[in-house]
Motif scaffolding. Structure first.
Motif, short mmCIF file in Angstrom:
data_model
loop_
_atom_site.label_atom_id
_atom_site.label_comp_id
_atom_site.label_asym_id
_atom_site.label_seq_id
_atom_site.Cartn_x
_atom_site.Cartn_y
_atom_site.Cartn_z
N ILE A 190 0.87 -1.18 0.00
CA ILE A 190 0.00 0.00 0.00
C ILE A 190 0.91 1.23 0.00
O ILE A 190 1.87 1.31 0.76
N HIS A 191 0.61 2.16 -0.90
CA HIS A 191 1.47 3.33 -1.03
C HIS A 191 0.62 4.59 -1.14
O HIS A 191 -0.52 4.57 -1.61
N GLY A 192 1.19 5.67 -0.67
CA GLY A 192 0.49 6.95 -0.70
C GLY A 192 1.35 8.03 -0.11
O GLY A 192 2.43 7.77 0.43
N MET A 193 0.88 9.26 -0.21
CA MET A 193 1.66 10.39 0.28
C MET A 193 1.85 10.33 1.79
O MET A 193 1.08 9.67 2.51
N GLU A 194 2.89 11.02 2.24
CA GLU A 194 3.16 11.07 3.68
C GLU A 194 1.97 11.68 4.41
O GLU A 194 1.40 12.68 3.97
N GLY A 195 1.57 11.05 5.52
CA GLY A 195 0.49 11.57 6.34
C GLY A 195 -0.89 11.17 5.88
O GLY A 195 -1.89 11.60 6.44
N GLY B 118 -2.29 8.22 6.05
CA GLY B 118 -2.95 7.28 6.95
C GLY B 118 -2.52 5.84 6.82
O GLY B 118 -3.19 4.94 7.34
N LYS B 119 -1.38 5.59 6.18
CA LYS B 119 -0.93 4.20 5.99
C LYS B 119 -0.58 3.55 7.33
O LYS B 119 -1.01 2.42 7.60
N THR B 120 0.19 4.26 8.17
CA THR B 120 0.57 3.69 9.47
C THR B 120 -0.66 3.50 10.35
O THR B 120 -0.78 2.49 11.05
N THR B 121 -1.59 4.44 10.30
CA THR B 121 -2.83 4.30 11.06
C THR B 121 -3.57 3.03 10.64
O THR B 121 -4.06 2.27 11.47
N PHE B 122 -3.63 2.79 9.34
CA PHE B 122 -4.29 1.59 8.83
C PHE B 122 -3.59 0.33 9.31
O PHE B 122 -4.22 -0.63 9.77
N ALA C 240 5.80 5.20 1.43
CA ALA C 240 5.42 6.53 0.93
C ALA C 240 5.75 6.63 -0.55
O ALA C 240 6.73 6.07 -1.03
N SER C 241 4.92 7.34 -1.28
CA SER C 241 5.20 7.61 -2.69
C SER C 241 4.87 9.06 -2.97
O SER C 241 3.81 9.54 -2.56
N PRO C 242 5.75 9.81 -3.73
CA PRO C 242 7.06 9.34 -4.14
C PRO C 242 8.02 9.30 -2.96
O PRO C 242 7.66 9.81 -1.90
N PRO C 243 9.26 8.72 -3.04
CA PRO C 243 9.88 8.20 -4.24
C PRO C 243 9.54 6.74 -4.54
O PRO C 243 9.79 6.27 -5.61
N CYS C 244 9.02 5.99 -3.57
CA CYS C 244 8.61 4.63 -3.84
C CYS C 244 7.21 4.71 -4.43
O CYS C 244 6.58 5.76 -4.38
N PRO C 245 6.65 3.65 -4.99
CA PRO C 245 7.12 2.27 -4.88
C PRO C 245 7.81 1.73 -6.12
O PRO C 245 7.98 0.53 -6.23
N VAL C 246 8.21 2.55 -7.07
CA VAL C 246 8.78 2.04 -8.32
C VAL C 246 10.00 1.17 -8.05
O VAL C 246 10.11 0.05 -8.53
#
Length: 921
Positions: free
Chosen positions: A78-83, A85-89, A205-211
C-alpha cells in the motif's frame, strides 16, 4: 474504511488456538493500544477510533480474501503520500488481529516491523526481531516458523530504510536464525528467499517509492492508499469543531479554496487546516486574510503554536525555539535528513531542556528514544522557508545549507531533491505584504528583503541560460509566483520566458497557470498537458464555473500573445466545453500560431470542431495529431480543410491515428491536388491495404510531397512494388522513412532497383529495423555507387554484421558515392570491421556524420578508428559513439581524440537524437 484496499489473499484455514498465540495477542493489543494513545493529537486520532467497526472488520477480511482466479497474492504494497494514513491503517490491522476480530482462521501470527526502528540496527536475524517483541523469553521460534504459510509480516514506512534491496541473488539467505545485515535480511524476506510461503503487507510513501521497491518484489500487488473523500473531510470538521454550524462555516470556506481543499485529502494536513481555521475563527480573524493561501494558513498555524494562550504575541522563548526549528528544518532540507538526533538539535541551538516544550506544541514529534521529526514534511518545508527570511548573514552551522539564488534554482529543477515539494512557494508566499506583517509582528523586527532581490537575480539567470530553462519545473515556478501575489514581480519574473512546459493535474494547477500565463508576454512556445480536470459525469460536464474561467484564461494566451508561434497539448482529455473553448481561441483572428500539436489528446463530444480551425487560421503551417483517434468523419473534414484555399498546412503528422484503407483513399486525393502539403507522417498506422492508393497519388504529376514517414505501418511484401514505382515517378519526394517494417532482403532488392533508377530524386532514406541481413548489403552497395542524390542513409538495428559492412565500405569508398550521413547503430558490428570503416573515413570526401553506437567494438577497434580520424583527408564532423559503453582506458582515449581534433564531436546516444533527429525523424 478505505474501499480501494479491498484485495484478495488466502483461502480460509482452520487454525487451532494456542497459549503462545493468546499470550502474544494480549501483548500486541496492549502495545498498540498504548501506541495509539501516545500518538494522539487532540481531535485528530479521536477521529480514527482504535475500535474496529463492523464495516471495517468486513473490509479487513476482504483485504486478504482469495481471488477469483485462485491465484493468491502473497505480497501487498500500500502506497500513498506522507500523512495519508498508511501507518494508522497498519496499526488498526494489528489491533483488529490481536482482538480476534480479523484473520483468526488465516494467520496464526502477525508481526509488525517499523523500518524507522530497523534502520537503527546494523545486524540481526528474523528470529531475533521476533524475539525482541515477544512478551516473554524465550520466544517459541520453532513453533512460529513451523507454519510459514500462516504468518503475516507487516513492514511499515519502508522508505525510511533509504537503501535499495538490490543484493545479488547469491547474497540472499533463507536461514531465519542467521544474523546478517538488515538490508540482506529484508531483501531475503521481501524477495522470497526466506519464508516464501508467508504473506507480506508493506506500507511505503510515494514518491519516491514504490517504483524501486516494485522491481525487487516477486509478483507484488500495488494499491494506492486513498485520502479523505469530501464526506470524510466534512465529517472531520464536524468532529473537531463540535458546533456543527461553525464546522460548516469553516468547511465551506476551505471548500472554496482549491489548494486548501486538496490539502485536506491528507488526514494530518486536514487536521492542520481545520485546527488553524478554528483558532482564527475563535479569535474573530478574517479568514480571507489569515488563511488566504497555503503559506498564510501555515504561518497562522505555526505562530499560534508558539503564542501562549490568551496572549497576542509570543514570549522570547517561543521566538528562540522557532528560530532554532527553522535552522534545523533548513539543514534537513539540504542534507535530506528528516529524522533528527539530539546532536542535530543542539547544532541548531535547541538544547535538551527545550525539547519538552517543542513536543508540547506538537510541531515536533518523537520517533525513537533519541530522535525527532517534524509532524509533517510540509511543516519542515515551511520552517525552512522562514529560515531564509530570518537569516541575513548567509551562514549556517552546517556548510551544506546554501543561500541566495541557489535556493530558488535548486527548487525549480525538474530533477530536484525528492522532498522539496513546497519550499520555494513557501519562501515566495512569505514575501507577500500580509505575511511580512505577520512575521514582523511575531519576531518583533523588520525582516530582510534580500531574499527577494536574490530570487529576482536567480530568475534573471534563468532567462539568460537555455540549459537552466531545459531543467526548469515551470509549474513549480508558477506556484511560487501565485503564492507571492505580487503582480509587478510576476510580470518581471516570467517576461523573459520564451518557452514553457508543464502538466496540469488538479483544478488548483489550472488556477495557478491561468494567473501566471497572462504575464508571459514574450512566449514563443507553449506545451502542457491537462489531466483529471475535465470530467464527464452522467453525460454532464463536471467542470466548475471557476475552473471554466481559468481554462478560458489559459487558452486566451493563444490570442493575447502575438509572439506565440508553437502550441503543443499532450496526454490530455478534453470534454466538449473545454474543447470548444480551446478551438474558439485557435480560430480567432488574433491567433498567430504556426505550429499546432495535439499529442495523445482525446475528446468527448464533437471533435470535428478541431479541423474547422484550419478554415480560419491561415498562419498555421504545421499540424501534428499523433495518437489522436480519428473517426472517418474527422478524416474527411481534415482533408476538406487541407484542400481549402485559405489553409496553408505544409507539414502534417498523423502517427498512430487508427487510419484505415478508406482514409488512405481520401488522403490520396489530397496528395494529388494540394500544392502546399510537403511533409506527411503516417507512422504507426495499419497502412498495408492503403499503400496502393497513396503510392498512386505520389505518382500524380501535381503531387508536391517531399517528406514521407511510413515507419511502423505494418507493410507487407506487396507494398514494395508500389513504393518502388512511386520512387521512380515522383519528382519531389526527397525523404522516405520505412523503419520498423518487414522489408527483409527480398523487399530490399525491389526497393534498391528503384533507388538506382536515374529518375529517383530521393536523398534521404531510413530503413532502421527492417529485418534485412548482410545478404542485402550488395543491393545497397550498388545504390551507393550509382545514386549520387542519396545523402542520408539510416540502417540501424539490422543484422548487417562485419560481412555486410565490408561490402558497404567498399561502396562508400567509391568516388561516385556522395553519402553525408550514415546510421549503423545496433548492426552487430565488431572490431573486425574497423579497418574497413577506417578506409571509408580516410577516403570519403562527403561523409560528415557516422553513427556506431550499440555495437561490440573493443579498445583495439576504437584505436583503429581514431587513427583514421586523425588522417588529413578525413572530413567526418560527428561520430556517434557512446564513450561510456567502453572501459575507462577507451573512454580516456576517445576524450583525448576529441580534444586533439577541434572539428570533431564524439557524442553519446542521447545527444544523437538532438543532432541527427531532424534528418532521421
Amino acid at each position: 474504511m478505505h474501499k480501494c484496499l479491498a484485495l484478495r489473499f488466502f483461502s480460509p484455514l482452520i487454525l487451532t488456538d494456542s497459549g503462545h498465540r493468546k499470550l502474544y495477542q494480549d501483548h500486541v493489543r496492549k502495545k498498540f493500544s498504548d501506541l495509539w494513545s501516545s500518538r494522539s493529537i487532540a481531535g485528530f486520532y479521536a477521529y480514527f477510533r482504535s475500535e474496529v467497526r463492523q464495516e471495517e472488520r468486513e473490509h479487513l477480511e476482504r483485504v486478504f480474501a482469495p481471488r477469483g482466479t485462485g491465484k493468491q497474492p502473497y505480497t501487498l504494497v500500500i502506497h500513498g503520500m506522507e500523512g495519508i494514513g498508511k501507518t494508522t491503517f497498519l496499526m488498526k490491522v494489528m489491533l483488529a488481529w490481536s482482538e480476534t476480530n480479523v484473520y483468526q482462521d488465516r494467520f496464526l501470527y502477525v508481526f509488525y516491523f517499523c523500518c524507522r526502528e530497523l534502520k537503527q540496527l546494523t545486524e540481526t536475524s528474523l528470529a531475533e526481531l521476533i524475539s525482541r517483541d515477544w512478551p516473554s523469553s524465550p520466544a517459541p521460534i520453532t513453533e512460529i516458523m513451523s507454519q510459514p504459510e500462516r504468518l503475516l509480516f507487516i513492514i511499515d514506512s519502508f522508505e525510511q530504510l533509504q537503501c535499495e534491496l538490490n543484493e545479488p541473488e547469491s547474497g540472499l539467505c533463507s536461514d531465519w536464525m542467521k544474523t546478517q545485515p538488515v538490508r540482506v535480511l529484508l531483501s531475503s524476506l521481501l524477495r522470497r528467499k526466506m519464508l516464501p510461503e508467508s504473506s507480506l503487507l508493506i506500507g511505503v510513501a510515494s514518491p519516491p517509492c514504490p517504483v524501486e521497491l516494485e522491481d525487487q518484489l516477486v509478483c507484488p500487488e500495488l494499491l494506492p492508499f486513498p485520502g479523505f473523500s469530501e464526506s470524510d473531510r466534512k465529517l472531520f470538521f464536524c468532529c473537531l469543531f463540535q458546533d456543527r454550524s461553525r464546522a460548516m462555516e469553516a468547511f465551506h470556506f476551505v471548500r472554496k479554496n482549491k489548494q486548501l481543499f486538496i490539502m485536506c485529502e491528507i488526514p494530518l494536513l486536514c487536521w492542520i487546516v481545520c485546527t488553524c481555521v478554528k483558532q482564527e475563527m475563535e479569535k474573530g480573524k478574517d479568514l480571507a486574510l489569515t488563511c488566504r493561501r497555503v503559506t498564510s494558513l501555515f504561518s497562522s498555524f505555526v505562530f499560534n503554536l508558539f503564542t501562549p494562550k490568551g496572549a497576542n504575541c509570543p514570549n522570547q522563548q517561543g521566538q528562540f525555539l522557532l528560530k532554532g526549528l527553522c535552522s534545523l528544518a533548513a539543514e534537513g532540507m539540504w542534507t535530506e535528513v528528516f529524522e533528527f538526533s539530539e546532536q542535530d538539535l543542539r547544532r541548531n541551538g535547541i538544547v535538551g531542556s527545550d525539547i519538552p516544550a517543542l513536543l508540547d506544541t506538537k510541531i515536533l514529534v518523537k520517533c525513537t528514544k533519541h530522535s525527532y521529526m517534524f509532524i509533517h514534511m510540509s511543516i519542515q518545508e515551511f520552517c525552512a522557508a522562514m529560515f531564509y527570511l530570518l537569516k541575513i548573514d548567509g551562514v549556517h552551522p552546517n556548510p551544506a545549507v546554501r543561500f541566495g539564488e541557489t535556493v530558488l534554482l535548486t527548487y525549480l529543477k525538474t530533477q530536484r531533491k525528492a522532498r522539496w515539494i513546497s519550499l520555494g512557494s513557501f519562501i515566495c508566499g512569505l514575501l507577500h505584504e500580509n505575511e511580512q506583517e505577520k512575521l514582523d509582528a511575531f519576531f518583533g523586527f523588520q525582516l530582510s528583503q534580500e531574499i527577494k532581490q536574490q530570487f529576482h537575480q536567480g530568475l534573471k539567470s534563468l532567462g539568460e541560460r537555455e540549459d537552466l530553462q531545459r531543467q526548469t519545473d515551470f509549474l513549480a515556478l508558477f506556484y511560487c509566483l501565485f503564492e507571492m501575489q505580487d503582480e509587478a514581480f510576476a510580470r518581471q519574473a516570467v517576461n523573459f520566458l520564451q518557452e514553457v512546459n508543464f502538466c496540469i493535474h488538479e483544478n488548483s494547477d489550472l488556477e495557478v497557470c491561468a494567473y501566471c500565463l497572462k504575464y508571459c508576454s514574450g512566449l514563443r512556445k507553449l506545451r502542457f498537458s491537462v489531466q483529471k480536470v475535465f470530467k464527464e459525469e452522467n453525460g454532464q460536464c463536471s467542470m466548475s464555473s471557476g475552473s471554466f474561467i481559468h481554462w478560458h484564461h489559459v487558452c486566451s494566451v493563444l490570442t493575447a500573445n502575438e509572439h506565440l508561434k508553437e502550441f503543443k497539448l499532450m496526454d490530455s482529455n478534453l470534454n466538449e466545453s473545454a474543447l470548444m473553448t480551446l478551438c474558439n481561441q485557435l480560430r480567432h483572428p488574433s491567433c498567430r500560431l504556426q505550429a499546432l500539436e495535439l499529442n495523445a489528446v482525446s475528446f468527448s463530444g464533437e471533435s470535428m470542431v478541431v479541423f474547422e480551425v484550419l478554415f480560419h487560421n491561415p498562419d498555421l503551417k504545421h499540424l501534428n495529431l499523433f495518437s489522436v483517434n480519428l473517426s472517418r468523419g474527422d478524416v474527411q473534414m481534415l482533408c476538406k480543410a487541407l484542400t481549402y484555399r485559405m489553409c496553408n498546412i505544409e507539414k502534417l503528422a498523423l502517427g498512430s491515428c487508427s487510419l484505415s484503407l478508406e482514409d488512405c483513399e481520401v488522403f490520396a486525393s489530397v496528395l494529388s491536388s494540394s500544392k502546399k502539403l510537403k511533409h506527411l507522417n503516417l507512422s504507426c498506422n495499419y497502412l498495408d491495404q492503403g499503400m496502393r492508393a497513396l503510392c498512386e497519388a505520389l505518382c500524380h504529376p501535381d503531387c508536391v510531397l517531399e517528406y514521407l514517414v511510413l515507419a511502423y505501418c505494418y507493410l507487407s511484401e506487396h507494398c514494395w512494388e508500389y513504393i518502388s514505382k512511386a520512387l521512380m515517378c515522383s519528382k519531389t519526394l526527397h525523404h522516405l522513412d520505412l523503419s520498423v517494417n518487414t522489408l527483409k532482403d527480398e523487399g530490399l532488392t525491389i526497393l534498391c532497383e528503384a533507388l538506382k533508377h536515374p529518375d529517383c530524386c530521393l536523398w534521404s532514406l531510413c530503413l532502421v529495423k527492417c529485418f534485412f541481413t548482410a545478404a542485402g548489403c550488395q543491393d545497397l552497395a550498388s545504390v551507393l555507387t550509382s545514386n549520387q542524390n542519396l545523402k542520408n542513409l539510416q540502417l540501424g538495428y539490422n543484422d548487417i554484421g562485419d560481412v555486410g559492412m565490408k561490402v558497404l565500405c567498399k561502396a562508400l569508398t567509391h568516388p561516385n558515392c556522395r553519402l553525408e550521413q550514415l546510421g549503423l547503430e545496433g548492426c552487430e558490428l565488431t572490431s573486425a570491421c574497423c579497418k574497413d570503416l577506417s578506409s571509408v573515413l580516410t577516403s570519403s570526401k562527403t561523409l560528415r556524420k557516422l553513427n556506431l553506437v550499440m555495437n561490440a567494438f573493443d579498445h583495439s577497434g576504437v584505436v583503429v578508428l581514431c587513427e583514421a580520424l586523425r588522417h588529413p583527408d578525413c572530413v567526418l564532423k560527428i561520430l556517434v559513439l557512446n564513450k561510456y559503453e567502453f572501459h575507462e582506458e577507451t573512454q580516456m582515449f576517445l576524450m583525448a581524440e576529441e580534444e586533439r581534433n577541434p572539428h570533431l564531436a564524439i557524442i553519446d546516444e542521447r545527444s544523437r537524437d538532438r543532432i541527427m533527429g531532424a534528418d532521421t525523424r
